[in-house]
Design a protein around this motif. Sequence first.
Motif, PDB file in Angstrom:
ATOM      1  N   VAL A   1      -3.132  -3.256   0.377  1.00  0.00           N
ATOM      2  CA  VAL A   1      -4.222  -2.358   0.771  1.00  0.00           C
ATOM      3  C   VAL A   1      -3.611  -0.975   0.957  1.00  0.00           C
ATOM      4  N   GLY A   2      -4.030  -0.051   0.104  1.00  0.00           N
ATOM      5  CA  GLY A   2      -3.437   1.281   0.115  1.00  0.00           C
ATOM      6  C   GLY A   2      -2.669   1.499  -1.169  1.00  0.00           C
ATOM      7  N   THR A   3      -2.950   2.597  -1.851  1.00  0.00           N
ATOM      8  CA  THR A   3      -2.311   2.852  -3.144  1.00  0.00           C
ATOM      9  C   THR A   3      -1.583   4.188  -3.078  1.00  0.00           C
ATOM     10  N   ASN A   4      -0.488   4.215  -2.319  1.00  0.00           N
ATOM     11  CA  ASN A   4       0.276   5.441  -2.154  1.00  0.00           C
ATOM     12  C   ASN A   4       1.760   5.158  -2.388  1.00  0.00           C
ATOM     13  N   TRP A   5       2.612   6.138  -2.154  1.00  0.00           N
ATOM     14  CA  TRP A   5       4.035   5.984  -2.477  1.00  0.00           C
ATOM     15  C   TRP A   5       4.698   4.884  -1.654  1.00  0.00           C
ATOM     16  N   ILE A   6       4.286   4.700  -0.382  1.00  0.00           N
ATOM     17  CA  ILE A   6       4.921   3.682   0.453  1.00  0.00           C
ATOM     18  C   ILE A   6       4.551   2.290  -0.071  1.00  0.00           C
ATOM     19  N   THR A   7       3.332   2.150  -0.609  1.00  0.00           N
ATOM     20  CA  THR A   7       2.924   0.880  -1.205  1.00  0.00           C
ATOM     21  C   THR A   7       3.742   0.587  -2.452  1.00  0.00           C
ATOM     22  N   ASP A   8       3.926   1.601  -3.273  1.00  0.00           N
ATOM     23  CA  ASP A   8       4.788   1.450  -4.446  1.00  0.00           C
ATOM     24  C   ASP A   8       6.170   0.952  -4.048  1.00  0.00           C
ATOM     25  N   SER A   9       6.720   1.561  -3.017  1.00  0.00           N
ATOM     26  CA  SER A   9       8.065   1.197  -2.562  1.00  0.00           C
ATOM     27  C   SER A   9       8.110  -0.235  -2.053  1.00  0.00           C
TER      28      SER A   9
ATOM     29  N   LYS B   1      -9.307   3.620  -9.213  1.00  0.00           N
ATOM     30  CA  LYS B   1      -7.989   3.832  -8.606  1.00  0.00           C
ATOM     31  C   LYS B   1      -7.224   2.520  -8.483  1.00  0.00           C
ATOM     32  N   ALA B   2      -7.919   1.447  -8.135  1.00  0.00           N
ATOM     33  CA  ALA B   2      -7.275   0.136  -8.046  1.00  0.00           C
ATOM     34  C   ALA B   2      -6.732  -0.287  -9.411  1.00  0.00           C
ATOM     35  N   ALA B   3      -7.530  -0.049 -10.461  1.00  0.00           N
ATOM     36  CA  ALA B   3      -7.106  -0.427 -11.810  1.00  0.00           C
ATOM     37  C   ALA B   3      -5.919   0.398 -12.269  1.00  0.00           C
ATOM     38  N   ASP B   4      -5.943   1.695 -11.988  1.00  0.00           N
ATOM     39  CA  ASP B   4      -4.827   2.566 -12.371  1.00  0.00           C
ATOM     40  C   ASP B   4      -3.537   2.136 -11.685  1.00  0.00           C
ATOM     41  N   PHE B   5      -3.654   1.770 -10.411  1.00  0.00           N
ATOM     42  CA  PHE B   5      -2.476   1.338  -9.659  1.00  0.00           C
ATOM     43  C   PHE B   5      -1.958   0.011 -10.197  1.00  0.00           C
ATOM     44  N   ALA B   6      -2.862  -0.915 -10.475  1.00  0.00           N
ATOM     45  CA  ALA B   6      -2.470  -2.247 -10.930  1.00  0.00           C
ATOM     46  C   ALA B   6      -1.795  -2.223 -12.301  1.00  0.00           C
TER      47      ALA B   6
ATOM     48  N   ASP C   1      -1.603 -15.033  -0.618  1.00  0.00           N
ATOM     49  CA  ASP C   1      -1.136 -15.740   0.583  1.00  0.00           C
ATOM     50  C   ASP C   1      -0.980 -14.765   1.744  1.00  0.00           C
ATOM     51  N   GLY C   2      -0.654 -13.516   1.404  1.00  0.00           N
ATOM     52  CA  GLY C   2      -0.419 -12.507   2.421  1.00  0.00           C
ATOM     53  C   GLY C   2      -0.725 -11.129   1.884  1.00  0.00           C
ATOM     54  N   VAL C   3      -0.851 -10.157   2.796  1.00  0.00           N
ATOM     55  CA  VAL C   3      -1.230  -8.809   2.405  1.00  0.00           C
ATOM     56  C   VAL C   3      -0.346  -7.790   3.108  1.00  0.00           C
ATOM     57  N   TYR C   4      -0.053  -6.726   2.384  1.00  0.00           N
ATOM     58  CA  TYR C   4       0.653  -5.582   2.950  1.00  0.00           C
ATOM     59  C   TYR C   4      -0.361  -4.458   3.112  1.00  0.00           C
ATOM     60  N   ILE C   5      -0.494  -3.951   4.348  1.00  0.00           N
ATOM     61  CA  ILE C   5      -1.510  -2.948   4.662  1.00  0.00           C
ATOM     62  C   ILE C   5      -0.849  -1.602   4.921  1.00  0.00           C
ATOM     63  N   ALA C   6      -1.222  -0.610   4.096  1.00  0.00           N
ATOM     64  CA  ALA C   6      -0.700   0.746   4.264  1.00  0.00           C
ATOM     65  C   ALA C   6      -1.842   1.753   4.196  1.00  0.00           C
ATOM     66  N   SER C   7      -2.961   1.375   4.792  1.00  0.00           N
ATOM     67  CA  SER C   7      -4.089   2.301   4.919  1.00  0.00           C
ATOM     68  C   SER C   7      -3.781   3.294   6.039  1.00  0.00           C
ATOM     69  N   PRO C   8      -4.616   4.324   6.259  1.00  0.00           N
ATOM     70  CA  PRO C   8      -4.366   5.245   7.378  1.00  0.00           C
ATOM     71  C   PRO C   8      -4.219   4.490   8.698  1.00  0.00           C
ATOM     72  N   ASN C   9      -3.363   4.998   9.587  1.00  0.00           N
ATOM     73  CA  ASN C   9      -3.025   4.288  10.829  1.00  0.00           C
ATOM     74  C   ASN C   9      -4.247   3.786  11.592  1.00  0.00           C
TER      75      ASN C   9
ATOM     76  N   VAL D   1      21.554  -0.301  -1.228  1.00  0.00           N
ATOM     77  CA  VAL D   1      20.860  -0.733  -2.442  1.00  0.00           C
ATOM     78  C   VAL D   1      19.816   0.323  -2.810  1.00  0.00           C
ATOM     79  N   GLU D   2      19.229   0.156  -3.975  1.00  0.00           N
ATOM     80  CA  GLU D   2      18.269   1.152  -4.461  1.00  0.00           C
ATOM     81  C   GLU D   2      17.012   1.206  -3.613  1.00  0.00           C
ATOM     82  N   ASN D   3      16.562   0.054  -3.117  1.00  0.00           N
ATOM     83  CA  ASN D   3      15.340   0.005  -2.310  1.00  0.00           C
ATOM     84  C   ASN D   3      15.549  -0.967  -1.156  1.00  0.00           C
ATOM     85  N   ASP D   4      15.742  -0.406   0.050  1.00  0.00           N
ATOM     86  CA  ASP D   4      16.043  -1.277   1.196  1.00  0.00           C
ATOM     87  C   ASP D   4      14.830  -2.010   1.743  1.00  0.00           C
ATOM     88  N   MET D   5      13.644  -1.759   1.193  1.00  0.00           N
ATOM     89  CA  MET D   5      12.478  -2.525   1.620  1.00  0.00           C
ATOM     90  C   MET D   5      12.576  -3.988   1.202  1.00  0.00           C
TER      91      MET D   5
END
Length: 334
Positions: A12-20, A43-48, A71-79, A282-286
């Motif tokens: 949930v959320g299509t921004n740089w932190i979601t990409d990471s 926007k959802a289609a472009d991101f996908a 099974d699970g979701v990552y949420i990065a919408s506004p706080n 590493v390249e991406n510590d997430m």
Amino acid sequence: MGERIMLKLGIVGTNWITDSFIDGATRSGEWELRAVYSRTMEKAADFAKKYGATQELFTDIGSMALSDAIDGVYIASPNGLHFEHALQFLKSGKHVIVEKPIFSTVRELSEAHQVAKENDVFLFEAARHIQEPNFKILQENLGKVGKLHGATLAYMKYSSRYDQVLSGQEPNIFSLHFSGGSLTDLGVYPLYSAVALFGEPKAAHYFATKMRTGVDANGPIILEYGDFNVTIIQGKNSTSFLNSEIYGEKGTLLIEPLTSIEKLSFHGNHGEEVLELAEPIVENDMQFEAGRFAKIIEKKDQSAYEALRDLSIQVLKLSNELRHQNDIYFDAEK
């Protein structure tokens, strides 16, 4: 042996932190992106498109929460939207990872933890830096300094969205309506570090510089631990190039920088040879937080989950207290 089964991830959320996070989750080998939510289907289609053709697309949170695609979701919408979004997924029996800061208030966090428990799922706060190998090495080597004399933890970075504030706008990250401000966005990192390393302080003081939008722009924080203090330097309207330090009777641990630690060294008080402690980054510590959360889910590791849960509660409680000292109250608290 059969093909390894990965957890199905929705975002949930299509921004740089979601990409990471998606990149890190993929690198962990534990997650596979299966669903994308955005306010518009375009926007959802472009991101996908960036991640292949297997994703289901949603513009309605409720429908996504009920879907068997994840099974699970990552949420990065506004706080300010984290709580209502997370609650829908938890009630639908989905594991939830919320980008820091997890919620606006301790009350919200307590309610969400109860809903997670009732539905036999886990709720995580994505404070990525405490899952990094070099942070673990820092924790393991804390005793090298001997009796603690104090620490300085620094994380101050100029936000491009501060330019919008200067031009008369009110972006989400600098808005009370969306639970913004420097403490919740960047100050949360040194707060997490302090509580993870030293525990809850006996007292805490925040000397905030407030903005016309009502949130904090920067300010030093002092955490009192009885026989030593921790000074936090944080903000979003300036940049600091200071490194962080932990100092004691035997020497000093130098941390460069506080998150995504690249260098960690011990400097003895009597001229000993500098001891280099950090592993290569590493390249991406997430990938480390994504992997840790997946292992807890797969093993149903209740003790590991409760340790992270309690840490999240302590940090949010402290953050709320510091904001309120400066008469900063989010719309979610009214």
